[in-house]
Motif scaffolding. Sequence first.
Motif, PDB file in Angstrom:
ATOM      1  N   ILE A  67      96.489  46.306   6.709  1.00  0.00           N
ATOM      2  CA  ILE A  67      95.932  45.822   5.440  1.00  0.00           C
ATOM      3  C   ILE A  67      95.337  44.433   5.614  1.00  0.00           C
ATOM      4  CG2 ILE A  67      96.504  45.172   3.070  1.00  0.00           C
ATOM      5  CD1 ILE A  67      98.644  47.377   3.143  1.00  0.00           C
ATOM      6  N   ALA A  68      96.064  43.571   6.341  1.00  0.00           N
ATOM      7  CA  ALA A  68      95.566  42.208   6.570  1.00  0.00           C
ATOM      8  C   ALA A  68      94.276  42.218   7.383  1.00  0.00           C
ATOM      9  CB  ALA A  68      96.635  41.384   7.279  1.00  0.00           C
ATOM     10  N   ALA A  69      94.144  43.179   8.311  1.00  0.00           N
ATOM     11  CA  ALA A  69      92.947  43.244   9.145  1.00  0.00           C
ATOM     12  C   ALA A  69      91.705  43.571   8.333  1.00  0.00           C
ATOM     13  CB  ALA A  69      93.139  44.289  10.241  1.00  0.00           C
ATOM     14  N   GLU A  70      91.888  44.275   7.204  1.00  0.00           N
ATOM     15  CA  GLU A  70      90.744  44.631   6.377  1.00  0.00           C
ATOM     16  C   GLU A  70      90.408  43.560   5.344  1.00  0.00           C
ATOM     17  OE1 GLU A  70      91.428  48.465   4.707  1.00  0.00           O
ATOM     18  OE2 GLU A  70      91.594  49.450   6.656  1.00  0.00           O
ATOM     19  N   ALA A  71      91.318  42.622   5.120  1.00  0.00           N
ATOM     20  CA  ALA A  71      91.082  41.581   4.111  1.00  0.00           C
ATOM     21  C   ALA A  71      89.968  40.633   4.558  1.00  0.00           C
ATOM     22  CB  ALA A  71      92.364  40.789   3.878  1.00  0.00           C
ATOM     23  N   ARG A  72      89.235  40.120   3.564  1.00  0.00           N
ATOM     24  CA  ARG A  72      88.171  39.142   3.837  1.00  0.00           C
ATOM     25  C   ARG A  72      88.418  37.909   2.965  1.00  0.00           C
ATOM     26  NH1 ARG A  72      82.324  41.583   3.774  1.00  0.00           N
ATOM     27  NH2 ARG A  72      82.032  39.649   4.941  1.00  0.00           N
ATOM     28  N   PRO A  73      89.418  37.097   3.341  1.00  0.00           N
ATOM     29  CA  PRO A  73      89.780  35.939   2.514  1.00  0.00           C
ATOM     30  C   PRO A  73      88.634  34.938   2.411  1.00  0.00           C
ATOM     31  CG  PRO A  73      90.858  35.835   4.649  1.00  0.00           C
ATOM     32  CD  PRO A  73      90.219  37.173   4.577  1.00  0.00           C
ATOM     33  N   SER A  74      88.471  34.397   1.218  1.00  0.00           N
ATOM     34  CA  SER A  74      87.354  33.485   0.961  1.00  0.00           C
ATOM     35  C   SER A  74      87.759  32.459  -0.080  1.00  0.00           C
ATOM     36  CB  SER A  74      86.135  34.283   0.467  1.00  0.00           C
ATOM     37  OG  SER A  74      85.148  33.428  -0.060  1.00  0.00           O
ATOM     38  N   GLY A  75      87.824  31.188   0.340  1.00  0.00           N
ATOM     39  CA  GLY A  75      88.084  30.123  -0.616  1.00  0.00           C
ATOM     40  C   GLY A  75      86.982  30.004  -1.642  1.00  0.00           C
ATOM     41  N   GLU A  76      85.762  30.293  -1.238  1.00  0.00           N
ATOM     42  CA  GLU A  76      84.634  30.222  -2.167  1.00  0.00           C
ATOM     43  C   GLU A  76      84.771  31.267  -3.274  1.00  0.00           C
ATOM     44  OE1 GLU A  76      79.743  30.022  -2.059  1.00  0.00           O
ATOM     45  OE2 GLU A  76      80.859  30.565  -0.247  1.00  0.00           O
ATOM     46  N   ALA A  77      85.272  32.458  -2.930  1.00  0.00           N
ATOM     47  CA  ALA A  77      85.481  33.485  -3.947  1.00  0.00           C
ATOM     48  C   ALA A  77      86.507  33.040  -4.977  1.00  0.00           C
ATOM     49  CB  ALA A  77      85.930  34.791  -3.286  1.00  0.00           C
ATOM     50  N   LEU A  78      87.590  32.414  -4.527  1.00  0.00           N
ATOM     51  CA  LEU A  78      88.601  31.911  -5.461  1.00  0.00           C
ATOM     52  C   LEU A  78      88.015  30.828  -6.358  1.00  0.00           C
ATOM     53  CD1 LEU A  78      91.798  31.731  -3.221  1.00  0.00           C
ATOM     54  CD2 LEU A  78      91.259  33.419  -4.986  1.00  0.00           C
ATOM     55  N   ARG A  79      87.176  29.970  -5.789  1.00  0.00           N
ATOM     56  CA  ARG A  79      86.547  28.926  -6.604  1.00  0.00           C
ATOM     57  C   ARG A  79      85.654  29.540  -7.678  1.00  0.00           C
ATOM     58  NH1 ARG A  79      81.706  26.888  -6.680  1.00  0.00           N
ATOM     59  NH2 ARG A  79      81.074  27.781  -4.677  1.00  0.00           N
ATOM     60  N   LEU A  80      84.873  30.553  -7.304  1.00  0.00           N
ATOM     61  CA  LEU A  80      83.986  31.198  -8.267  1.00  0.00           C
ATOM     62  C   LEU A  80      84.782  31.885  -9.373  1.00  0.00           C
ATOM     63  CD1 LEU A  80      81.387  32.714  -5.783  1.00  0.00           C
ATOM     64  CD2 LEU A  80      80.938  30.954  -7.508  1.00  0.00           C
ATOM     65  N   LEU A  81      85.915  32.484  -9.019  1.00  0.00           N
ATOM     66  CA  LEU A  81      86.763  33.103 -10.034  1.00  0.00           C
ATOM     67  C   LEU A  81      87.316  32.054 -10.996  1.00  0.00           C
ATOM     68  CD1 LEU A  81      88.754  35.783  -7.991  1.00  0.00           C
ATOM     69  CD2 LEU A  81      87.173  36.205  -9.873  1.00  0.00           C
TER      70      LEU A  81
END
Length: 412
Positions: free
Chosen positions: A120-134
């Motif tokens: 599951i972790a291998a498929e994740a695409r963590p993004s600080g920018e996405a959290l900021r936009l949210l």
Amino acid sequence: MSEAAEAARQARPARPARPARPRVVVVSSAWGTNSGERAAAIRSVAGALALGAEVSVVSLDDRSKLAPARPRHYVDGIFSVHSASAPPPRSGVSTVLRAALGRQPEGMSTLPEVAERGLIAAEARPSGEALRLLGEAAPDVVVLAGAETLWIANSLPLGTGRPRVVVLPLRGDDPLLASTAFDSLGPVSDAVGAFSDSELALLLASAGRAGRSGLLHRLHVPLPVNRSAAEAGMAGMASFGSYLLLVSGWPEDDRAGTPLPHELLREYAGGVSVAEVRHGRWVVTDSERRHIVAWAPSRMNVWRLMARAIATIDVRPPGPIGREAIESMLFGTPVVVPAGSVAAEHAAAANGGLWYSNPGDLLDSVRYLAGHERERQLLGRSGRKWAEDEAGRSGRFVEEVSRMAYGERRTS
């Protein structure tokens, strides 16, 4: 205006202000770059929500590979899309690990929990920018679409200001859905959507362990087809007579199967032609000719081929909604699809086709359908009736999505 008229106008009760529409943010991986099943499902959910909400999209993009460079913010139809930089997908790692570690019979994973969590972790695409936009969007509802986005459920702040979190795993019949690795989604999600009975059954195991079976919602994606436009068939096909439609790939779709030799298919099907939809150029063959289709690949042209085919044969890895199987049955064309897939689930429920476990099964299915016209017509009629009820009711889908998105807010 007279004094009497002005007094009457001022005495008239003020028109009540229209209630603000809910704000919904859909988070998806690489929005608009893929035309496959997952993209169709996500866009359908977003479209249903847009009927009653302000819907925007956060797209997790590997911006180094966007060509031409995509703007940070753009409009795609009715959706305002924000591009967030994210690491590239590592789906290849997941594929290798699955092949190395295998699966148990009856759809249960053989992997130890640590390996499941690693997949599951291998498929994740963590993004600080996405959290900021949210954070800037301050949505009432966040829809996390696909395994690449599920990390966000654990990254959103807790408390009364937390938006309602809706998860769409979009994993079809993947046994990993029933693993303990998904148990953590229960406490941090308000709703989880399943696009097939197979996906729902697998999710129930995880939801049951979390004591929250009520968070699951079964969604029936509407897949309207243009029968009148497809009725004439695709230009250039008339001289090839009867044909099988072989689907081995689709432009901009990362799913691709191993194409079968047309000569072998024609041999088992009694010499009929073969039209193949694949990555790159589409091709049609008979015993003497090989024709490269000049028309641009499009969904409309696939429908034109489906509408006149003896059967639609799908040799790609299974997808989460069985789109081409449903569309083919909507035209009354039987399907031959991989056993154990969501498409096979549909074929069995509809009595609208056959499924195969190996190449020999596939060829036997082709021979049966090509050689038994009456049975083929029965399968076609049965499949069409089921598909019209399953994927022909957009109003039902809107209601399902609305219940999922705006259900009772979690109080604990």
